[in-house]
Design an enzyme around this catalytic site. Structure first.
Site, PDB file in Angstrom:
ATOM      1  N   GLU A 292      24.203  52.009  -4.432  1.00 34.86           N
ATOM      2  CA  GLU A 292      23.121  51.101  -4.066  1.00 34.86           C
ATOM      3  C   GLU A 292      22.172  51.793  -3.093  1.00 34.86           C
ATOM      4  O   GLU A 292      22.614  52.531  -2.210  1.00 34.86           O
ATOM      5  CB  GLU A 292      23.740  49.872  -3.387  1.00 34.86           C
ATOM      6  CG  GLU A 292      22.758  48.796  -2.997  1.00 34.86           C
ATOM      7  CD  GLU A 292      23.471  47.623  -2.305  1.00 34.86           C
ATOM      8  OE1 GLU A 292      23.975  46.744  -3.009  1.00 34.86           O
ATOM      9  OE2 GLU A 292      23.507  47.615  -1.063  1.00 34.86           O
TER      10      GLU A 292
ATOM     11  N   TYR B 109      14.912  47.389  -4.152  1.00 34.32           N
ATOM     12  CA  TYR B 109      16.363  47.487  -4.266  1.00 34.32           C
ATOM     13  C   TYR B 109      16.689  48.128  -5.601  1.00 34.32           C
ATOM     14  O   TYR B 109      16.130  47.738  -6.635  1.00 34.32           O
ATOM     15  CB  TYR B 109      16.999  46.083  -4.223  1.00 34.32           C
ATOM     16  CG  TYR B 109      18.461  46.090  -4.592  1.00 34.32           C
ATOM     17  CD1 TYR B 109      19.445  46.203  -3.613  1.00 34.32           C
ATOM     18  CD2 TYR B 109      18.867  46.031  -5.931  1.00 34.32           C
ATOM     19  CE1 TYR B 109      20.783  46.254  -3.957  1.00 34.32           C
ATOM     20  CE2 TYR B 109      20.205  46.091  -6.280  1.00 34.32           C
ATOM     21  CZ  TYR B 109      21.156  46.200  -5.292  1.00 34.32           C
ATOM     22  OH  TYR B 109      22.486  46.267  -5.627  1.00 34.32           O
TER      23      TYR B 109
END
Lengths: 289, 381
Positions: free
Chosen positions: B189, B101
């Site tokens: 993101e 991530y």
């Protein structure tokens, strides 16, 4: 007595030649605020309502010995206008403008940590010391001089609570609208600190709303540092997660932080009664006095 | 403003972040054509602003032409959590051994951007943050300086990303901060950032949200905006320029100022009613805005009664009252009972001006809300 502003505060209105700036400069002067100058690039030498206008805030501060400003500059230029006031430097800047890009405010926020200037707002109704001065757009006629300090993230909700207080004869020392944006200058704790230190403020109303964790942090501050009693109100109990309720900052996140319940619990744990209705807040304040 | 996955990926790819081969498609034929071109297996992904698309059936893997056709048929036209799916992204399905991530967002509490890296990619990062906060490395960025290269490296090493990937992941993070900064993003993101068997990294999903208040200086992104509303009423609110949120109850609510409108909703609930909406008409309250606001709530078939709560500050109560009268006189018959509460500047004059054949006038907020809830209960029967 009061905090931050009184009849001696010498105010520059940034954006005084615009519609909003002109209208509210006049309203502020009618209320008794000592508006000494306007600042608008390219409009130096003009006068608005008898107030001299300067091209820069620095010049206005130097020539008129100003110590505070109110910003009515459109959002695209407001971040820059706040920087100008911080660098002048003034003691207090009140930014009324709604819709300033968040990244501009992040840069302003960084600068704030390096200077002594206090910022109120943005996206706020301003600050008022009843009977002395108002810097912003608050309707002066609903306020009355008295013993209660008030700090709030919202404009019209502030007016509602003030109305509930004033109508039963409870006046205010100073009311501060800190604004509904995610990044603001003066926060709850800053305002509570000022009220705690003010000998004339006998009780404080704190109006919060969903989003962020400022109310929870304020609750911890109250529990640890305050002798002055505080009553609270939290707007947004019925707000669904993930939906922005008007204010950019008023949103319960998907993971459930920022809920009204969490804020109310934190305040109750700190010994702060939270009204179910604005009128109940006034009941609590009446009990304190 | 939220970019769609395909838009965010194209912005990321232009900035040099590796993304899978992909094609946007809006029909079964286009999906099959794209899949044949890309080569199997492919992922067929609904392009709607909904979290958890996979679980809701909005993402399907296809190993063959038949499966691609099947996936396209089931996803295109489907209703995904209230959003109609009319386009899908057909994308090379990447074989991976790990999922990371990486993201940049605004930390409200600190008033600063924060870069985040975790080796626990592929799941909702908010869940990771709650269950295992140490699994996310965080680095706050000074917006005046931007992200120092060491900060990108530090976040990557702190997160425990394998050494052989550190340089590439740090480079992706640096690029993401640059995008965040240049494009006025509120959030960027990549989750997951996939690690292939050959230790290549590739962005398998992409999120990019832009600060609405900054769109004036982000023309290129602003033009990508595709209005997606959950329903027609939200579309209408957009046209009228109102802050509006639709809820499921039957008490329509109109007011001025976000905090006061939220409070009105809360009071409706407190007195046993159910709010149908949040509607902030903002400052002023000229006849046209009042009329538009009433049109909004009357258009909601769930609404049985309406409370109009205006606190006049600079706005004068007498002017608001005239606006309400004018707006309601346009109707041959008032569709649902309307309760008006005016307070603040010139409120008394306002209350006298209000036509009580058209509306019920109450003096206090509490009385107004209780009366509206009563009306809503009577109407609902």
């Amino acid at each position: 007595m009061s905090v931050l502003v009184d009849s001696d505060t010498r105010v520059v209105v940034q954006g005084i030649t615009g519609g909003e700036g002109k209208f509210h400069a006049e309203q502020m002067m009618d209320y008794g605020t000592n508006v000494v100058a306007g600042a608008v690039p390219g409009k130096g030498g003009q006068e608005v309502n008898g107030v001299p206008v300067y091209d820069t805030v620095h010049e206005a501060a130097r020539e008129e010995d100003a110590d505070a400003s109110v910003v009515f500059v459109p959002p695209a230029f407001a971040g820059d206008a706040v920087f100008e006031a911080l660098d002048a430097p003034l003691d207090l800047v009140v930014a009324i403008t709604e819709g300033i890009p968040t990244q501009d405010m992040a840069k302003v926020n960084k600068r704030l940590s390096e200077v002594d200037t206090r910022l109120i707002g943005p996206n706020c109704p301003g600050i008022i010391t009843p009977g002395e001065a108002k810097l912003g757009i608050l309707p002066g006629n609903i306020f009355e001089s008295g013993d209660v300090g008030l700090v709030s993230r919202s404009g019209t909700l502030t007016y509602q609570v003030v109305d509930n207080l004033t109508s039963r004869g409870i006046g205010q020392t100073t009311a501060i609208g800190i604004g509904g944006d995610p990044i603001i200058g003066t926060d709850f704790i800053d305002a509570l600190e000022l009220f705690e230190a003010d000998p004339d403020t006998k009780a404080v109303v704190m109006c919060g709303e969903i989003g962020g964790e400022d109310e929870e942090e304020a609750a911890r501050y109250i529990a640890e540092n305050m002798d002055t009693p505080v009553a609270g109100f939290i707007a947004g109990r019925t707000a669904p997660p993930g939906k922005r309720m008007g204010h950019a900052g008023a949103i319960v996140s998907g993971s459930g932080t920022g809920t009204a319940e969490s804020k109310i619990n934190a305040l109750n744990d700190a010994g702060v009664p939270v009204g179910d209705t604005p009128n109940e807040v006034a009941d609590h304040i009446e009990d304190f006095l | 403003m939220r970019l769609h996955e395909y838009q965010a990926k194209s912005v990321f790819a232009d900035a040099g972040i590796p993304t899978p081969d992909a094609t946007l498609a809006s029909s079964v034929e286009e999906v099959v054509e794209a899949a044949e071109e890309i080569g199997y297996p492919v992922a067929v992904k609904a392009q709607v602003h909904v979290g958890g698309r996979g679980k809701a059936g909005g993402i399907k893997l296809a190993e063959s032409r038949d499966e691609a056709e099947e996936a396209a048929e089931s996803i295109i036209g489907m209703d995904l959590k209230g959003y109609h799916v009319d386009r899908v992204l057909v994308e090379e399905a990447v074989d991976f051994k790990n999922e990371l991530y990486v993201g940049v967002t605004m930390d409200r509490g600190e008033g600063k951007p924060v870069a985040m890296v975790s080796t626990k990619g592929g799941v909702n990062i908010e869940e990771v943050a709650e269950e295992d906060p140490d699994a996310i490395a965080r680095e706050h960025i000074d917006p005046a300086f931007g992200m120092h290269p060491y900060q990108a490296r530090k976040a990557v090493y702190d997160a425990g990303v394998p050494r052989e990937l550190a340089r590439d992941v740090a480079s992706v993070l640096q690029t993401m901060y640059q995008l965040w900064d240049d494009r006025d993003a509120s959030e960027v993101e990549i989750n997951p950032l996939m690690v292939t068997e050959d230790d290549e990294i590739i962005a398998a999903d992409a999120v990019m949200n832009i600060d609405d208040d900054a769109l004036f200086r982000q023309q290129e992104l602003a033009e990508m905006e595709e209005e997606t509303f959950e329903d027609d009423l939200e579309r209408k609110a957009g046209e009228y320029g109102f802050d509006y949120v639709r809820l499921s109850g039957n008490v329509g609510i109109i007011g001025n100022g976000a905090g006061l409108v939220m409070t009105t909703l809360d009071l409706v609930d407190y007195y046993g009613g159910e709010p149908a909406n949040f509607l902030d008409i903002g400052g002023g309250a000229k006849a046209e805005r009042v009329a538009n606001a009433l049109d909004m709530v009357f258009s909601d078939e769930n609404v049985d009664a309406v409370v109009f709560n205006i606190f006049g500050g600079i706005t004068r109560g007498d002017e608001v009252a005239k606006g309400i009268n004018n707006a309601l006189e346009q109707f041959d018959e008032i569709p649902k009972p309307v309760v008006v509460r005016l307070a603040g500047t010139n409120a008394e004059e306002g209350r006298e001006i209000l036509n009580d054949e058209l509306v019920t006038v109450e003096e206090t907020l509490e009385d107004a809300v209780q009366r509206t809830v009563e009306y809503s209960e009577e109407e609902a029967q």
